[in-house]
Motif scaffolding. Structure first.
Motif, short mmCIF file in Angstrom:
data_model
loop_
_atom_site.label_atom_id
_atom_site.label_comp_id
_atom_site.label_asym_id
_atom_site.label_seq_id
_atom_site.Cartn_x
_atom_site.Cartn_y
_atom_site.Cartn_z
N ALA A 20 39.93 54.13 50.47
CA ALA A 20 40.65 52.94 50.09
C ALA A 20 40.12 51.92 49.60
CB ALA A 20 41.67 52.75 51.50
N VAL A 21 38.91 51.75 50.30
CA VAL A 21 37.89 50.74 49.88
C VAL A 21 37.37 50.84 48.42
CG1 VAL A 21 35.80 49.62 50.30
CG2 VAL A 21 37.22 49.84 52.01
N GLY A 22 37.24 52.24 48.25
CA GLY A 22 36.47 52.58 46.87
C GLY A 22 37.73 52.53 45.63
N THR A 23 38.71 52.84 45.99
CA THR A 23 39.78 52.63 45.13
C THR A 23 40.08 51.06 44.69
OG1 THR A 23 40.83 54.87 46.00
CG2 THR A 23 42.15 53.07 44.80
N LEU A 24 40.11 50.25 45.92
CA LEU A 24 40.44 48.94 45.77
C LEU A 24 39.18 48.45 44.76
CD1 LEU A 24 42.09 46.46 46.56
CD2 LEU A 24 40.68 46.47 48.67
N ALA A 25 38.04 48.77 45.04
CA ALA A 25 37.08 48.22 44.16
C ALA A 25 36.82 48.51 42.83
CB ALA A 25 35.39 48.76 44.89
N ALA A 26 37.53 49.97 42.37
CA ALA A 26 37.62 50.33 41.29
C ALA A 26 38.73 49.66 40.69
CB ALA A 26 37.81 51.81 41.32
N VAL A 27 39.91 49.29 41.37
CA VAL A 27 41.02 48.55 40.74
C VAL A 27 40.56 46.92 40.41
CG1 VAL A 27 43.43 47.73 41.25
CG2 VAL A 27 42.82 49.85 41.69
N ILE A 32 39.24 42.81 36.21
CA ILE A 32 38.14 42.00 35.67
C ILE A 32 37.74 42.41 34.41
CG2 ILE A 32 35.92 41.10 35.83
CD1 ILE A 32 36.30 41.27 39.16
N LEU A 33 37.64 43.66 34.18
CA LEU A 33 37.10 44.19 32.82
C LEU A 33 38.19 43.87 31.79
CD1 LEU A 33 35.05 45.68 31.09
CD2 LEU A 33 36.01 47.78 31.88
N LYS A 35 40.66 41.53 31.97
CA LYS A 35 40.70 40.04 31.84
C LYS A 35 39.76 39.84 30.73
CE LYS A 35 42.78 36.38 33.13
NZ LYS A 35 44.02 36.17 32.77
N VAL A 36 38.40 40.22 30.91
CA VAL A 36 37.31 39.79 30.11
C VAL A 36 37.38 40.48 28.53
CG1 VAL A 36 34.98 40.25 29.50
CG2 VAL A 36 35.66 39.66 31.80
N LEU A 37 37.91 41.43 28.62
CA LEU A 37 38.38 42.32 27.21
C LEU A 37 39.35 41.63 26.52
CD1 LEU A 37 37.38 46.23 27.93
CD2 LEU A 37 35.98 44.04 26.50
N THR A 38 40.38 40.98 27.29
CA THR A 38 41.62 40.44 26.56
C THR A 38 41.43 38.97 26.18
OG1 THR A 38 42.45 40.34 28.70
CG2 THR A 38 43.41 42.07 27.45
N SER A 39 40.03 38.41 26.59
CA SER A 39 39.98 37.17 26.04
C SER A 39 39.51 36.85 24.73
CB SER A 39 38.73 36.39 27.34
OG SER A 39 37.49 37.13 26.68
N GLY A 40 40.18 35.58 24.25
CA GLY A 40 39.88 35.41 22.94
C GLY A 40 38.50 35.62 22.35
N ASN A 41 37.52 35.03 23.02
CA ASN A 41 36.26 35.33 22.47
C ASN A 41 35.69 36.44 22.36
OD1 ASN A 41 35.97 32.42 22.23
ND2 ASN A 41 35.19 32.24 24.26
N VAL A 42 35.93 37.29 23.33
CA VAL A 42 35.56 38.90 23.25
C VAL A 42 36.49 39.52 22.37
CG1 VAL A 42 35.39 40.95 24.79
CG2 VAL A 42 34.80 38.88 25.82
#
Length: 55
Positions: A20-27, A32-33, A35-42
């Motif tokens: 459960a902790v591993g799955t939560l960390a992966a999600v 976060i990934l 959010k970063v990849l969909t930002s305008g600058n990226v």
């Protein structure tokens, strides 16, 4: 051979709470990934790299 079989049958794996902790960390990391990849600058940088590669 018996030692190997005993190791494979051992209870040394992750238990339910660890899964459960591993799955939560992966999600969380995926969120976060995303959010970063969909930002305008990226997106602009990735588009520039792809355009440069296709020319």
């Amino acid at each position: 051979m018996r030692k190997i079989l005993n190791r494979l049958r051992g209870d040394a794996g992750m238990n339910t709470a660890e899964y459960a902790v591993g799955t939560l960390a992966a999600v969380a990391f995926a969120g976060i990934l995303l959010k970063v990849l969909t930002s305008g600058n990226v997106q602009s940088a990735l588009t520039a790299v792809i355009d440069r590669a296709l020319k």
